[in-house]
Design an enzyme around this catalytic site. Structure first.
Site, PDB file in Angstrom:
ATOM      1  N   GLU A   2       0.827  -1.218   0.000  1.00  0.00           N
ATOM      2  CA  GLU A   2       0.000   0.000   0.000  1.00  0.00           C
ATOM      3  C   GLU A   2       0.858   1.262   0.000  1.00  0.00           C
ATOM      4  OE1 GLU A   2      -3.032  -0.087   3.052  1.00  0.00           O
ATOM      5  OE2 GLU A   2      -3.246  -2.260   2.904  1.00  0.00           O
ATOM      6  N   ASP A  35       2.360   4.732  -0.462  1.00  0.00           N
ATOM      7  CA  ASP A  35       2.218   6.108  -0.906  1.00  0.00           C
ATOM      8  C   ASP A  35       3.138   6.951  -0.026  1.00  0.00           C
ATOM      9  OD1 ASP A  35       0.684   6.278   1.490  1.00  0.00           O
ATOM     10  OD2 ASP A  35      -1.189   6.130   0.388  1.00  0.00           O
TER      11      ASP A  35
END
Length: 391
Positions: free
Chosen positions: A289, A291
């Site tokens: 995930e 970012d």
């Protein structure tokens, strides 16, 4: 997964979306406009640049916090979004569409519409799917959290859910996040806010893996969490638990780090070491995930230095994964700021993805692409060298 939906979100409306970044500095001559097609366009795609057997994925936007925003579901209504999603990535993860509150909204009713659409999209575009998630403390439906169930009923509900959902997609989903975020940052089990652990005890985690494996023996089954990128109390807790479960014969296949990073904090320099110790246990590892958010100036436009620092974080995370043999799945949590979850939950922070709101590529995109290309070329060189020796 950190893209959670709460009943109320104390964020000003203006912070829900980021301004267009058309004038932002990038590391590519196409700064401020969409890049012209590369003469070898295939290799300008992340999925094509990757080494053989290494998948590059993204979350599929939809649901969750997006319900508080004034645009329709991106996956369903944004044609350009789907085009980039198909072209750039070889793996997809439903951002919210396979979580309990979406896929099991009532005790006796499942809603597979959104999840089915994503799986079918992936199959059409030769992508694999990461299922997300089966046992979690968040985004559970009210009927579950507020129901007056006995322990036997709760256990039956979880078993039936896992068997139904995993079984529906048997043979079509590569990896499942079976147990998501079961420890707090101090390495303690979530015995209060996780309904399954609170009511049924820690042993329910092992049962969840067993039930998922029975429903789809070919799917790889993972633990998944945030703030476990480095060697710390939280990742130590997983390391100890995994060893215990493996000794008991529980079918745990992998450990994944989410990678929700911020440039206000230092990069987890021991990421590779942490992945390696789980790899040494015989597990697959993954980044699921990623970012990289940042504190934005009052103008809302980051500086060139901020963009370069962000690109460095993306690149170093990818390099750490590539350096570990069993880390073959690398997923960024969304690719365009247009649908980013970050501004909703981190007021004043944003610009976390590899493309702007209008799909202009940032230095972070090129950092990933070039790192993948280098790894691919290195792998090809090793294979060619090996063939030469055989001759």
């Amino acid at each position: 997964m950190r893209s959670i939906r709460f009943a109320t979100v104390a964020v000003a409306t203006a912070a829900l979306t980021l301004p267009l970044m058309a004038g932002t500095a990038t590391a590519d001559p196409s700064a401020g406009r969409k890049a012209a097609p590369h003469p070898h366009a295939k290799f300008d795609r992340l999925r094509a640049a990757a080494p053989e057997g290494f998948v590059v994925g993204t979350a599929v936007a939809g649901g969750g916090h997006h319900l508080e925003q004034d645009y329709p579901d991106p996956f369903t209504h944004d044609r350009e979004y789907r085009k980039v999603l198909a072209r750039q990535f070889s793996s997809v993860s439903p951002e919210n569409q396979m979580k309990w509150d979406y896929i099991h909204p009532e005790r006796d009713r499942y809603d597979f519409g959104q999840a089915d659409a994503i799986v079918e999209f992936a199959e059409r575009n030769k992508q694999v799917v990461r299922g997300h998630t089966l046992l979690w403390h968040s985004q559970n439906p009210a009927w579950l959290e507020e129901g007056d169930f006995s322990k036997a009923e709760l256990r039956a509900i979880l078993r039936e859910h896992i068997t139904t959902v995993v079984g529906r997609y048997a043979g079509r989903i590569q990896q499942w996040d079976v147990a998501n975020e079961i420890f707090d940052d101090q390495g303690n089990l979530r015995t209060q806010d996780n309904i399954w652990i609170r009511e049924l005890g820690p042993g329910i985690v092992a049962d969840a893996f067993r039930w998922a494996h029975k429903a789809d023996p070919k799917a790889k089954l993972f633990f998944n969490d945030y703030n476990v990128e480095g060697v710390n109390a939280k990742s130590d807790a997983y390391y100890a638990l995994v060893q215990d479960l493996l000794e008991e014969g529980v079918p745990v296949d992998g450990f994944s780090v989410q990678g929700h990073l911020s440039t206000r904090y230092g990069f987890p320099g021991d990421l590779e070491d942490n992945l390696r110790r789980f790899d040494a246990l015989g597990l697959e590892t993954a980044v699921t995930e990623l970012d990289v958010r940042m504190d934005l100036p009052e103008s809302g436009v980051p500086t060139e230095a901020q963009e370069q620092k962000q690109a460095d974080y993306y690149q170093r995370t990818l390099e750490a994964c590539l350096a570990v043999d069993g880390c073959n799945s690398f997923t960024i949590w969304g690719f365009t700021d247009k649908y980013s979850w970050v501004p909703v939950f981190f007021e004043g922070e944003g610009f976390a993805n590899v493309m702007t709101e209008d799909y202009v590529r940032k230095p972070a995109f090129y950092a990933l692409r070039d790192t993948l290309k280098e790894a691919r070329e290195e792998d090809c060189g090793k294979k060619d060298h090996g063939k030469g020796r055989k001759g």
